[in-house]
Design an enzyme around this catalytic site. Structure first.
Site, PDB file in Angstrom:
ATOM      1  N   CYS A   1       0.833  -1.207   0.000  1.00 35.91           N
ATOM      2  CA  CYS A   1       0.000   0.000   0.000  1.00 35.91           C
ATOM      3  C   CYS A   1       0.865   1.253   0.000  1.00 35.91           C
ATOM      4  CB  CYS A   1      -0.922  -0.012   1.216  1.00 35.91           C
ATOM      5  SG  CYS A   1      -1.971   1.450   1.346  1.00 35.91           S
TER       6      CYS A   1
ATOM      7  N   CYS B   1      -0.445   4.077   2.239  1.00 36.85           N
ATOM      8  CA  CYS B   1      -0.160   3.826   3.660  1.00 36.85           C
ATOM      9  C   CYS B   1       1.289   4.132   4.018  1.00 36.85           C
ATOM     10  CB  CYS B   1      -0.436   2.361   4.006  1.00 36.85           C
ATOM     11  SG  CYS B   1      -2.063   1.745   3.568  1.00 36.85           S
ATOM     12  N   ASP B   2       2.222   3.715   3.157  1.00 35.54           N
ATOM     13  CA  ASP B   2       3.618   3.621   3.580  1.00 35.54           C
ATOM     14  C   ASP B   2       4.628   4.451   2.798  1.00 35.54           C
ATOM     15  OD1 ASP B   2       2.840   1.805   5.526  1.00 35.54           O
ATOM     16  OD2 ASP B   2       3.115   0.081   4.205  1.00 35.54           O
TER      17      ASP B   2
END
Length: 309
Positions: free
Chosen positions: A133, A136-137
Site C-alpha cells: 500500500c 499507507c507507507d
C-alpha cells in the site's frame, strides 16, 4: 445451543469495529466475530500517519483504541473462522469452526487480502521494506530507490504516488509490456523518476538483518539472475476478497467482491457489507470506518422495520 443476537458482524477490523460501535450504541445485542485478533491488518502495520486525529500511531495501538471505544457499549467478541451463512426467512445463521450464532442482521466485514508473490523474503521483510500500500507507507521511503512489482493499473497508479517522494521507482514486470490502461502507460513512460525492468521474474526479496536491500529477479529471455538494489518493495499483483463463505448467497460479483448499494445493503435483506470486501478504488482505514458507521446504523434501521411489521 445456538447463541442469539440482533446483529452479527463478521470481521473485527476498523470497519467491523465501527459497525459494532454504532449498532451496540443503538442498544442492539451485537456480536463481533473474527478468526484472529481484533484490528485486522492494522495489527501488521508499524506506523499509521494518515488517520485523522493522530499525527502518527502504531497500528496495534489504534486497533486497541477502536476496540475499547466499541466495547464501552458492550458488544460481544468471539473467535471463529466463519464457514457459512444461511438464511431462513428473516433469520440468518452464522456457523464457524467452533460455534453457531443467529441474528436477523449480518454485516460482512471480512476484507480482502493482497495476493502474495510467494517468494523467499516476502514474509520475512513484511513491514520492514515490503509493503502492499503506497498510500499507507510511501512517506517512510522518502528519498529511497523503490521497486514496484506488477504491471497493471494499481502498480502504475501506486508508482506515481511513490514517485512523489522516492528518489526513483523501478517497475519490475514479468512481461514485455504493461497491462495498465494506455493513458496510465503514457504518463508512466513520461515520468523521469520511473524506470522499467521487463521480462523479469521476481525470485527473492533480499535484505540484511534490519530491512530490504534489493530484489533478485531472473531475466526470462537470457536466464540471467540479477539484483536490483532498492530500499523498499511495493507488491501489486492483485487482491483477493475474503468471501468464500458467502458464495452461495448470490451477493458476489464475477470477481468475488460483495455487491452493495450506498447504504451497504446487499441484495439479501438484512445482510450488509462494508470496507475492503466491496469492490472499491481506495482501501484505507478511514473509508472502512465510514462504511462501518453506515452499516451499523443500517442494521438498526432494518431491525426497526422488522419490528414494525
Amino acid at each position: 445451543m445456538t447463541k442469539e443476537y440482533d446483529v452479527i458482524i463478521i470481521g473485527a477490523g476498523p470497519g467491523g469495529m465501527t459497525a459494532a460501535l454504532y449498532a451496540a450504541r443503538a442498544n442492539l445485542k451485537v456480536l463481533m466475530l473474527d478468526r484472529g485478533p481484533y484490528g485486522g491488518q492494522m495489527n501488521n502495520t508499524d506506523a499509521i500517519d494518515n488517520y485523522p486525529g493522530f499525527s502518527e500511531i502504531k497500528g496495534p495501538e489504534l486497533a486497541e483504541k477502536m476496540y475499547q471505544t466499541a466495547k464501552k457499549f458492550e458488544p460481544d467478541f468471539e473467535y471463529g473462522d466463519v464457514q457459512s451463512v444461511t438464511v431462513d426467512g428473516n433469520l440468518k445463521t452464522v456457523t464457524t469452526d467452533i460455534e453457531s450464532y443467529t441474528a436477523p442482521a449480518v454485516i460482512i466485514a471480512t476484507g480482502s487480502d493482497h495476493k502474495k508473490l510467494g517468494v523467499p523474503g516476502e514474509e520475512e521483510y513484511s513491514g520492514r521494506g515490503v509493503s502492499y500500500c503506497a498510500v499507507c507507507d510511501a512517506a517512510f521511503f522518502k528519498g529511497d530507490d523503490i521497486a514496484v512489482i506488477g504491471g497493471g493499473d494499481s502498480a502504475i497508479e501506486e508508482g506515481f504516488y511513490l514517485a512523489q517522494l522516492a528518489k526513483s521507482v523501478t517497475v519490475v514486470h514479468r512481461r514485455d509490456q504493461l497491462r495498465a490502461q494506455p493513458t496510465l502507460q503514457k504518463m508512466a513512460f513520461a515520468n523521469d523518476k520511473m524506470n522499467f525492468v521487463w521480462n523479469a521474474q521476481t525470485e527473492e526479496i533480499v535484505g540484511d538483518e534490519n530491512r530490504v536491500t534489493g530484489v533478485k529477479y531472473k531475466d526470462k529471455e537470457t536466464g540471467e539472475e540479477k539484483i536490483l538494489k532498492v530500499g523498499g518493495v511495493f507488491i501489486y499483483v492483485g487482491t483477493v476478497p475474503q468471501t468464500k463463505p458467502f458464495e452461495h448467497l448470490g451477493i458476489l460479483d464475477d470477481h468475488g467482491w460483495v455487491k452493495t448499494n450506498e447504504a451497504m445493503e446487499t441484495s439479501v435483506p438484512g445482510i450488509f457489507a462494508l470496507g475492503d470486501v466491496r469492490a472499491k478504488e481506495l482501501r484505507q482505514i478511514s473509508n472502512a470506518v465510514g462504511d462501518g458507521s453506515i452499516a451499523g446504523q443500517g442494521a438498526y434501521k432494518y431491525l426497526q422495520e422488522l419490528r414494525v411489521k
